[in-house]
Design a protein around this motif. Structure first.
Motif, PDB file in Angstrom:
ATOM      1  N   TYR A  55       0.809  -1.210   0.000  1.00 33.85           N
ATOM      2  CA  TYR A  55       0.000   0.000   0.000  1.00 33.85           C
ATOM      3  C   TYR A  55       0.847   1.267   0.000  1.00 33.85           C
ATOM      4  O   TYR A  55       0.531   2.242   0.663  1.00 33.85           O
ATOM      5  N   LEU A  56       1.929   1.239  -0.745  1.00 30.39           N
ATOM      6  CA  LEU A  56       2.786   2.404  -0.903  1.00 30.39           C
ATOM      7  C   LEU A  56       3.085   2.581  -2.390  1.00 30.39           C
ATOM      8  O   LEU A  56       3.499   1.633  -3.050  1.00 30.39           O
ATOM      9  N   PHE A  62       4.722   7.034   2.286  1.00 29.00           N
ATOM     10  CA  PHE A  62       3.317   7.012   1.889  1.00 29.00           C
ATOM     11  C   PHE A  62       3.094   8.261   1.034  1.00 29.00           C
ATOM     12  O   PHE A  62       2.596   9.281   1.494  1.00 29.00           O
ATOM     13  N   ARG A 346       1.579  -6.030   4.963  1.00 29.29           N
ATOM     14  CA  ARG A 346       2.835  -5.286   5.042  1.00 29.29           C
ATOM     15  C   ARG A 346       3.833  -6.112   5.850  1.00 29.29           C
ATOM     16  O   ARG A 346       3.660  -6.280   7.061  1.00 29.29           O
ATOM     17  N   ALA A 407       5.125   1.309   8.163  1.00 31.04           N
ATOM     18  CA  ALA A 407       4.948   2.378   7.161  1.00 31.04           C
ATOM     19  C   ALA A 407       4.256   3.586   7.774  1.00 31.04           C
ATOM     20  O   ALA A 407       3.736   3.542   8.887  1.00 31.04           O
ATOM     21  N   GLU A 408       4.301   4.691   7.031  1.00 28.87           N
ATOM     22  CA  GLU A 408       3.701   5.972   7.402  1.00 28.87           C
ATOM     23  C   GLU A 408       4.331   6.574   8.653  1.00 28.87           C
ATOM     24  O   GLU A 408       3.763   7.470   9.274  1.00 28.87           O
ATOM     25  N   THR A 452       2.913  14.157  -0.803  1.00 29.34           N
ATOM     26  CA  THR A 452       2.723  13.416   0.446  1.00 29.34           C
ATOM     27  C   THR A 452       1.227  13.309   0.738  1.00 29.34           C
ATOM     28  O   THR A 452       0.463  14.199   0.411  1.00 29.34           O
ATOM     29  N   ARG A 453       0.847  12.211   1.346  1.00 33.73           N
ATOM     30  CA  ARG A 453      -0.578  12.014   1.641  1.00 33.73           C
ATOM     31  C   ARG A 453      -0.962  12.710   2.938  1.00 33.73           C
ATOM     32  O   ARG A 453      -2.141  12.731   3.292  1.00 33.73           O
TER      33      ARG A 453
END
Length: 454
Positions: A55-56, A62, A346, A407-408, A452-453
């Motif tokens: 999911y990246l 992210f 992940r 992540a994130e 960037t999200r």
């Protein structure tokens, strides 16, 4: 026996070697950091190519690759130049109160300018109002009391559960946005501005903590580096900026209170305890911020203000508990919910080290050089600053090893990574502007090359 004396040339050569080796070592640690980021990207792309859904779009971040400019481009460059050129001098010479008064709007302006590189709509208006975020759930809250009583019932992924970000956090963060909505400050704009206003206090609070511990010279050196830390890219706009601000202010009040030892100190410690208690209900991971509090208490060692701080934190815990939310129950349910979602695909084996590549990007080259120099000569930094740096590293390590931050982390770990500006104080004063320029350049490159999200 006749004592042998070194010739002037030999003495000059002996002194010059460390001066030559330090920049080379700084370059090597920078290259090592760059290699870690590159390797995380390569391995992440390989995982995606093999069909592993991490999911990246642009691992390990992210984010998405999308070179662009925006309304904030010119103001961001101007403010960066201002801090690089004038920051070290102003920080060293201006009186403390006015210095903080100047630093806050500069920090806020830099953060807002970085945000506006992505434009007003995407950068500010919609960041916190998408269907997965906090604002999407405000209309489901009839009263805060009823929300607290039934909060844990909606954590697990099933029909009627909370949105992703609400279910993944304690109820305190939703409460904040509900309160804003109830006083007429609802919607994405107000929420984003609020997060930036609170997040901008982080740098000031870190410096105030150092000053309260008797290390004002270090606090002054750290201020410009805190402002230009590349992590500011993710401070605007994310709720984690608010978490970072509340946490840092709680630590600062605790440091001020426990270092004074008078009635005002007791009140400051009480306020610090209340804020730190509330951080437990903003994000489960902020329990790790307790290491900063332990550092402060170990250094100040005053019993009465410590008891006031404990009492303040206890009041917050009791209030949430008697109104129906038990923190440990919420955390256990979140651990289950975490693996009901994207965390299930992940791989821990990748993110346990790729997360650190995100830290490199958030911290920047000046922090890497500062950490290297601190490791080689720890006594170049006063005890409080050393221990706060270690606290930040321990918090990051614990969060990483827990497997609950896959992540994130460029956003999630901001309450810890912002404190990594502290070891920048060991960099040679004559090089501060160069290192500040490197920090600003990295932040501007990130914000202009990727979307960037957060």
């Amino acid at each position: 026996m006749t004592e042998l004396k070194q010739s002037p040339s030999a003495e000059h050569e002996r002194r010059s070697w460390p001066a030559l080796l330090s920049p080379l070592s700084d370059l090597l640690v920078f290259l090592a950091g760059a290699l870690l980021v590159w390797r995380a990207w390569v391995v992440g792309e390989r995982l995606l190519a093999r069909g592993v859904n991490i999911y990246l779009d642009l691992p390990p971040l992210f984010a998405s690759w999308a070179p662009h400019t925006g309304p904030g481009t010119v103001p961001a460059i101007v403010l960066a130049l201002l801090v690089v050129i004038a920051g070290p001098t102003v920080a060293s010479r201006m009186r403390w109160g006015p210095l903080l008064a100047v630093t806050y709007p500069v920090t806020l302006g830099w953060m807002f300018s970085l945000t506006m590189i992505e434009g007003w709509s995407f950068g500010v208006v919609t960041k916190l109002s998408n269907p997965k975020n906090y604002l999407a759930e405000i209309d489901r809250v009839e009263t805060v009391a009823s929300m607290l009583r039934h909060f844990t019932e909606r954590i697990l992924l099933e029909p009627g559960s909370w949105a992703v970000h609400v279910s993944g956090h304690p109820p305190g963060v939703l409460m904040v946005f509900v309160w804003l909505d109830r006083i007429g400050l609802g919607g994405g704009i107000a929420a984003s501005v609020f997060c930036m206003l609170v997040g901008s206090t982080t740098v000031l609070a870190i410096a105030t903590t150092l000053r309260a511990l008797g290390e004002e010279h270090i606090a002054r050196a750290v201020l410009p580096f805190g402002v230009l830390l590349p992590g500011m890219v993710w401070m605007g706009v994310s709720a984690d900026a608010m978490f970072a601000g509340v946490t840092a202010c709680g630590i600062a009040l605790l440091a001020v209170g426990t270092s004074r030892g008078d009635r005002r100190g007791d009140l400051a410690a009480l306020a610090g305890g209340i804020l730190l208690g509330f951080t437990l209900y903003l994000s489960y991971g902020l329990v790790l911020a307790g290491v900063f509090a332990l550092v402060v208490l170990a250094l100040t060692r005053r019993l009465r203000p410590t008891l006031f701080a404990i009492a303040g934190a206890a009041v917050v815990v009791v209030l949430f508990t008697v109104h129906g939310f038990w923190w440990l129950e919420g955390y256990e349910l979140v651990r289950i919910r975490y693996y009901q979602g994207i965390a299930a695909t992940r791989p821990y084996s990748y993110f346990v080290w790729a997360n650190l590549a995100c830290v490199v990007l958030v911290a920047g080259p000046a922090v890497l050089a500062g950490l290297r120099r601190l490791a080689m000569a720890p006594r170049r930094l006063a005890l409080g600053a050393r221990l706060l740096t270690v606290a930040a590293l321990l918090a990051i390590a614990a969060a990483d090893l827990s497997g609950m931050s896959k992540a994130e982390v460029e956003r999630i770990w901001l309450p810890f990574t912002m404190w990594l500006a502290v070891p920048c104080a060991v960099l040679p004063r004559g090089q501060h502007r160069w290192w500040l320029a490197a920090q600003a350049a990295l932040a501007l490159l990130i914000n202009h090359l990727i979307i960037t999200r957060w």
